[in-house]
Design an enzyme around this catalytic site. Structure first.
Site, PDB file in Angstrom:
ATOM      1  N   HIS B  54     -42.452  29.218 -42.858  1.00 16.55           N
ATOM      2  CA  HIS B  54     -43.765  29.788 -42.571  1.00 16.55           C
ATOM      3  C   HIS B  54     -44.173  30.599 -43.798  1.00 16.55           C
ATOM      4  O   HIS B  54     -43.323  31.221 -44.440  1.00 16.55           O
ATOM      5  CB  HIS B  54     -43.720  30.759 -41.405  1.00 16.55           C
ATOM      6  N   ASP B  57     -42.422  33.821 -44.037  1.00 12.87           N
ATOM      7  CA  ASP B  57     -40.964  33.808 -44.245  1.00 12.87           C
ATOM      8  C   ASP B  57     -40.675  34.031 -45.725  1.00 12.87           C
ATOM      9  O   ASP B  57     -39.656  34.619 -46.094  1.00 12.87           O
ATOM     10  CB  ASP B  57     -40.355  32.452 -43.879  1.00 12.87           C
ATOM     11  N   MET B  88     -41.502  20.538 -45.719  1.00 16.00           N
ATOM     12  CA  MET B  88     -42.433  20.947 -44.647  1.00 16.00           C
ATOM     13  C   MET B  88     -42.767  22.415 -44.795  1.00 16.00           C
ATOM     14  O   MET B  88     -41.928  23.205 -45.215  1.00 16.00           O
ATOM     15  CB  MET B  88     -41.784  20.668 -43.286  1.00 16.00           C
ATOM     16  N   GLU B 181     -46.778  20.902 -32.778  1.00 16.29           N
ATOM     17  CA  GLU B 181     -45.559  21.237 -32.037  1.00 16.29           C
ATOM     18  C   GLU B 181     -45.905  21.967 -30.747  1.00 16.29           C
ATOM     19  O   GLU B 181     -46.520  23.022 -30.754  1.00 16.29           O
ATOM     20  CB  GLU B 181     -44.668  22.124 -32.916  1.00 16.29           C
ATOM     21  N   LYS B 183     -45.037  23.726 -26.869  1.00 18.43           N
ATOM     22  CA  LYS B 183     -44.063  24.560 -26.157  1.00 18.43           C
ATOM     23  C   LYS B 183     -44.728  25.000 -24.861  1.00 18.43           C
ATOM     24  O   LYS B 183     -45.897  25.359 -24.867  1.00 18.43           O
ATOM     25  CB  LYS B 183     -43.699  25.773 -27.018  1.00 18.43           C
ATOM     26  N   GLU B 217     -39.899  19.338 -30.273  1.00 17.92           N
ATOM     27  CA  GLU B 217     -38.719  20.203 -30.393  1.00 17.92           C
ATOM     28  C   GLU B 217     -37.875  20.056 -29.141  1.00 17.92           C
ATOM     29  O   GLU B 217     -38.377  20.213 -28.021  1.00 17.92           O
ATOM     30  CB  GLU B 217     -39.126  21.663 -30.585  1.00 17.92           C
ATOM     31  N   HIS B 220     -37.993  22.913 -26.609  1.00 16.88           N
ATOM     32  CA  HIS B 220     -39.275  23.112 -25.932  1.00 16.88           C
ATOM     33  C   HIS B 220     -39.469  22.108 -24.806  1.00 16.88           C
ATOM     34  O   HIS B 220     -40.025  22.460 -23.756  1.00 16.88           O
ATOM     35  CB  HIS B 220     -40.408  23.042 -26.955  1.00 16.88           C
ATOM     36  N   ASP B 245     -37.923  18.754 -34.559  1.00 21.18           N
ATOM     37  CA  ASP B 245     -37.186  20.023 -34.533  1.00 21.18           C
ATOM     38  C   ASP B 245     -35.962  19.856 -33.652  1.00 21.18           C
ATOM     39  O   ASP B 245     -36.081  19.742 -32.422  1.00 21.18           O
ATOM     40  CB  ASP B 245     -38.076  21.150 -33.982  1.00 21.18           C
ATOM     41  N   ASP B 255     -36.456  30.670 -24.418  1.00 17.48           N
ATOM     42  CA  ASP B 255     -36.287  29.802 -25.590  1.00 17.48           C
ATOM     43  C   ASP B 255     -35.020  30.211 -26.343  1.00 17.48           C
ATOM     44  O   ASP B 255     -34.953  31.281 -26.937  1.00 17.48           O
ATOM     45  CB  ASP B 255     -37.516  29.995 -26.482  1.00 17.48           C
ATOM     46  N   ASP B 257     -33.058  28.222 -28.712  1.00 18.11           N
ATOM     47  CA  ASP B 257     -32.865  27.756 -30.092  1.00 18.11           C
ATOM     48  C   ASP B 257     -31.382  27.707 -30.481  1.00 18.11           C
ATOM     49  O   ASP B 257     -30.960  28.237 -31.515  1.00 18.11           O
ATOM     50  CB  ASP B 257     -33.626  28.658 -31.074  1.00 18.11           C
ATOM     51  N   ASP B 287     -34.313  23.630 -36.057  1.00 15.07           N
ATOM     52  CA  ASP B 287     -35.075  24.835 -35.742  1.00 15.07           C
ATOM     53  C   ASP B 287     -34.280  25.621 -34.700  1.00 15.07           C
ATOM     54  O   ASP B 287     -34.570  25.578 -33.505  1.00 15.07           O
ATOM     55  CB  ASP B 287     -36.460  24.464 -35.203  1.00 15.07           C
TER      56      ASP B 287
END
Lengths: 384, 384, 384, 384
Positions: B54, B57, B88, B181, B183, B217, B220, B245, B255, B257, B287
């Site tokens: 991102h 980030d 990406m 994406e 969710k 994902e 998700h 993802d 969530d 992950d 992810d």
């Protein structure tokens, strides 16, 4: 009397809903079979507008032609004598063991051919009785064992079947639209096209996308914990809400098909409001059944309750629009003091946007009194 | 060494994944910030192919142009010196309070404009560093209070934003594809476009549908209890799997992950098999993040584990194709002894089909040895 | 004014609830810190009865003794000047990284010892401010990796801690009762003692079972899709409802801590009815927080909404008892025409029972008009 | 041959499991009735140790005494000739419509009396055939309409029934222990005592707690998204694991009763490890059934698969204990360098603890290499 249903409200029930006999995975039938003619009469007395059916709800799968004709004649007579309509029909592609591993997505081309045959006959029957919408619920189109079936191939097979049947309807000059109904699981471990959106994604890839829309069901979206109001909104935005199945369900469990609005008053308030405000003028169809603890009289209590709750929520949707406190909050929330939207892309607009200085903290400070708004909605629902 | 990742495997991680500091709703950070340059070097050593980010980030939201340039220069140098790619990029449209009620779907046109601004700058940054795929996760595009926001309008606003940004990419001659994406919820009570299929349904309505695909994902889809293998299959069938993802998640909860394949070995075996056999040649992006109990060294254990499990499942996918018992059962299941498909609609074919006599019981008797097949898959997975 | 809360209603809030700053896993704080003294005053103005706290809600974990004393003095003064009570206190054993793998169930005896130390100090603080109930929520007592921790040992460690702390309370002559609060997951992958019933099962095995009860939380039972009304009923039947956490939650997702009765009107109607009719005279504690979209003023809207909804449902519980239609149906349902119960076991009674001829069909025919009853409840709730 | 079951493994099946005919809420039977004698012989050939039954699995509810005697004689002969045991029996209190609103918790004392009668006769039958454990699954003890039934009263009624039946067993000098089996919902909207822990909480309040334990079922805990390994651990810690129902299930959906370990390899690995290491020496009972797509031969594939997967996981549990990498990590995790526990409460110990200075950061720094450990477990499971 307030909240008394009339045919003007366009309430419909499935033969299989009031005719549900209360069998479940752990128990036997508790109610005797319900004669379709009786169903028509009782629903008409309660104020319903119409009645829908799977082919075998009306005509047993092994009926002779003579039996079929007699049953259809009696049923039509009941419709005529009560003024009831039959706006929707569908095919039972799940009860008979032949469909144990799917109908249109079966590995076996003979089963797929039989599923087409059965559907064409059922479309003929539906049209004969006045149906304008034809629903497809692929209850057995799924898998427990993902090694056994290719989900890409399953999509292609399902598309082929719908394309074939669209051609059939066109060739027969049937004024039918198709409505696809999703469900995430049960009776299969996983069902293909698990949500309404899955079918919305399929439709543009069909040969006749204009003929095909969706039939969202409250309980089926709730089973996956999804927001049914959002799901139906997407269908409406796409111009694809061709039918709707109203009932209720607690999330994350077996398919309950509960009386409409008996569990989820707030989400279903928004759903009713959306339906009424969207211009949707199709049937308000109840795909639910009475508790297994009920006898046959309780079935009519159940049916009346579905319709009453819809009308109460519809009335509250009107009150929402006239509620000064709610409308003032909505005006405050929507009035950002800004002059308008970004508009379509131009290079100049993009450059302008990129060069803007933004005061994030100032934008953040704008109040969003959602707790207050939501509490007013709750109190509106609670009739305070 | 067996199951050792190499760049050939195209494994990528997000800066935010290995840089996750372990904060959660009930606890503070447990790990120090991770320098992006260090992340690149450590991932390269482990055998990864690339790293994604991102905008924030990499470049803090309030960085000066000089700071931005220095950070980007150092990061690019790390990429160059390690041979790592940056395939990406994406925009953080969720952390800052300005997005508390959405970015592209905010009521406030100034917030929507800022979200476009931020995304264009982030696209510039991504392209500068080599990104070919641009992901959109609308973490704040949703609602807790359905009275406050019109979900139909939200869809239109989201579409307008994507259309605008497609034009921007085209105008800039960026070789970018967009991947949407989904969710279902968290951090919002409900997020619009809750499943991959919701985005597949949106894409055909965009101004540049050919530029836009999905980024499913695992976690998700699992949050809603859906079959991620089926969801990705639908994306592939639609030609829209633009990114993926990979992670893991127990259904029906927050969530998580989790490390890839640490919970759902069987579903993710089928997913890996599908990816490998489908011709998908994009990144295998993880992810996910390390448990909050880990220190920074544990993060690299986590990253290596993701890649190893993928390679182990990939190897098992190959074994599946060579497994005599499995292949014999599949042949039996698929060999129906029939000569073929119904084919496209003709009136003659329809009439022929309708007139056929079908022996349902005979069709039902055909064996479907799915228990045996599934047990062989389980034993293949268990390495027996 | 109708539905205006007063101290007589015994409504309490946690400092952490009105003080929640809106941080979530994907976003930063949106609200400034709330001074505890302000919280006391604002809640008093709204009609609340009391305020509860974790030790570190009031006194920061690294406060000096002088800081502690000043904070406590100011807080007590706020209580005194408003007449607010502080009926419950608890320990924060989850925010600090030291507790990342548990407090009482940590592998590390030094962490377990520190958790006891911290709890004893927090009990001292709670008692100093008037608390009579001490809540234990073991937010970090769980696991993501079941290989790492023995769940049998975890139970023993938890029991040891509670036994130790009961002795401490007795030794200090604290008039405290303990209330154990369950949650199935989040922040841990799985939390030990996932439901209220898990703690009800533990209590009889403690050294001082009479001192220990439960603190059921609506959202925590809903996360697992369980019926919170049934869970609280079991606690009441066991004489163990020592406290209650009121809020709301959609099932099968992250811990939402929504405004009381904002989602689950019907289940929470039954819960309020049960609390009011059971003789429970403890606090009606709200463990919830405002949406992240709210500013600080919205927090007070949220708090008032919690209390108003409780009072509205309480009023409806009274109406239920006076509703002729409902009461007539209940009388019909309960009147089986039979003279009584089997009574305690005797050999004669058993033989008599075994020899009885039972007409199952006749028993089955008795009507159970639950659809009608439930619809009357729905209409009562909807204020029709 | 490796992983071939033998009677030494104590595997048992229910007559209703291998006899399941594949009916579901949307479809008819697909398999013919299975003769109990055949079931005994086939299971014996596969290596099972025993077979369990509900009264009406063996003897139809309307059988005459002569029919009963003949059936029992044939069944016993099959047991004798194969060496199969019948270690557990139970009562069907859910199929017949008479139980539509509950058995022991019905409003109707005549239904409650009939449920006792039926259970006493079924206990007689079970004991006659050798059962030492008697299971109670109250499939209809629940509600859809919480207005209709008082959950506090339901608990009391259930307790009265169990107390009565304990006395009956004692009076008859039956060497029986009772095992209570929980399920959160289905067929009822909510079932009382929804989780194993709910029954663990009930047991200490019974008149004969020493006679009563629990029968946890994997699928039933998974339906609520709970960790079945933790649930069984609590039962073991309480000395109350009297029986166990092994199967599999995806969380948050209808009761699937899937082949053991066909979905949840990792959780069930820990469950098998726990059972084997705990000293539990009761039956390893499979309460599952074949997919509806199977014919009768597939049922035996299913049964063999259950047993094989158990044995494979058992073998992996042994490998876990011998795996150098795993054991080294566990030793590291458990070795905190500390000399011991706090020990029981004394005032001196408490004062000492309260006065300690704790270096939280130092304690936090201790590594917990759970990602590495979990990855080793995954690779052990995957047979790498």
């Amino acid at each position: 009397m307030a909240h008394s249903p009339t045919p003007h409200d366009k309430f419909t029930f499935g033969l299989w809903t009031v005719g549900n006999r209360g069998r479940d995975p752990f128990g036997d039938f508790v109610r005797p079979p319900l004669d379709p003619v009786t169903a028509v009469h009782r629903l008409a007395e309660l104020g319903a507008w119409g009645i829908n059916f799977h082919d075998n709800d009306l005509v047993p799968i092994d009926a002779t032609p003579a039996e079929r004709d007699r049953i259809v004649r009696d049923f039509r007579h009941a419709l005529d004598s009560t003024g009831m309509t039959c706006p929707m029909a569908t095919t039972n592609l799940f009860t008979d063991p032949v469909f144990k591993d799917g109908a249109f997505t079966s590995h076996d081309p003979r089963v797929r051919a039989y599923a087409l045959q059965k559907t064409m006959h059922a479309m003929d029957l539906g049209v004969e009785l006045g149906a304008r919408t034809y629903v497809f619920w692929g209850g057995r189109e799924g898998a427990e064992v993902d090694a056994a079936k290719d989900p890409v191939e399953a999509i292609k097979r399902f598309r082929d079947a719908i394309d074939f049947l669209c051609e059939y309807a066109l060739d027969q000059k049937y004024a039918l639209r198709f409505a696809l109904e999703a469900k995430p699981n049960e009776p299969r471990g996983d069902i293909y096209f698990p949500t309404t959106a899955s079918y919305l994604a399929l439709i543009p890839t069909l040969a006749h996308p204009e003929m095909v829309g969706v039939n969202p069901e409250v309980a089926h979206e709730h089973m996956a914990g999804l927001n049914v109001f959002h799901a139906v909104a997407q269908a409406i935005e796409a111009g694809k809400l061709f039918h709707i199945d109203l009932n209720d369900q607690k999330p994350g469990r077996f398919d309950q098909d509960l009386r409409f609005a008996s569990e989820s008053m707030k989400p279903l308030f928004f759903l009713v409001k959306l339906l009424e405000e969207s211009g949707y003028d199709g049937p308000r169809h109840f795909d639910a059944h009475a508790y297994r603890t009920e006898d046959q009289e309780g079935v009519w209590d159940f049916a009346l309750g579905c319709m009453r709750s819809y009308l109460i929520l519809k009335e509250k949707a009107q009150q929402f629009c006239q509620h000064a406190g709610i409308q003032a909050l909505l005006a405050e929330i929507r009035d950002t003091g800004d002059t308008g939207d970004v508009g379509p892309y131009t290079r100049e607009r993009a450059n302008e946007l990129k060069a803007q200085t933004v005061d994030r903290a100032a934008l953040t400070r704008r109040r969003l009194p959602y707790e207050r708004l939501d509490q007013l909605v709750i109190e509106l629902l609670l009739g305070v």
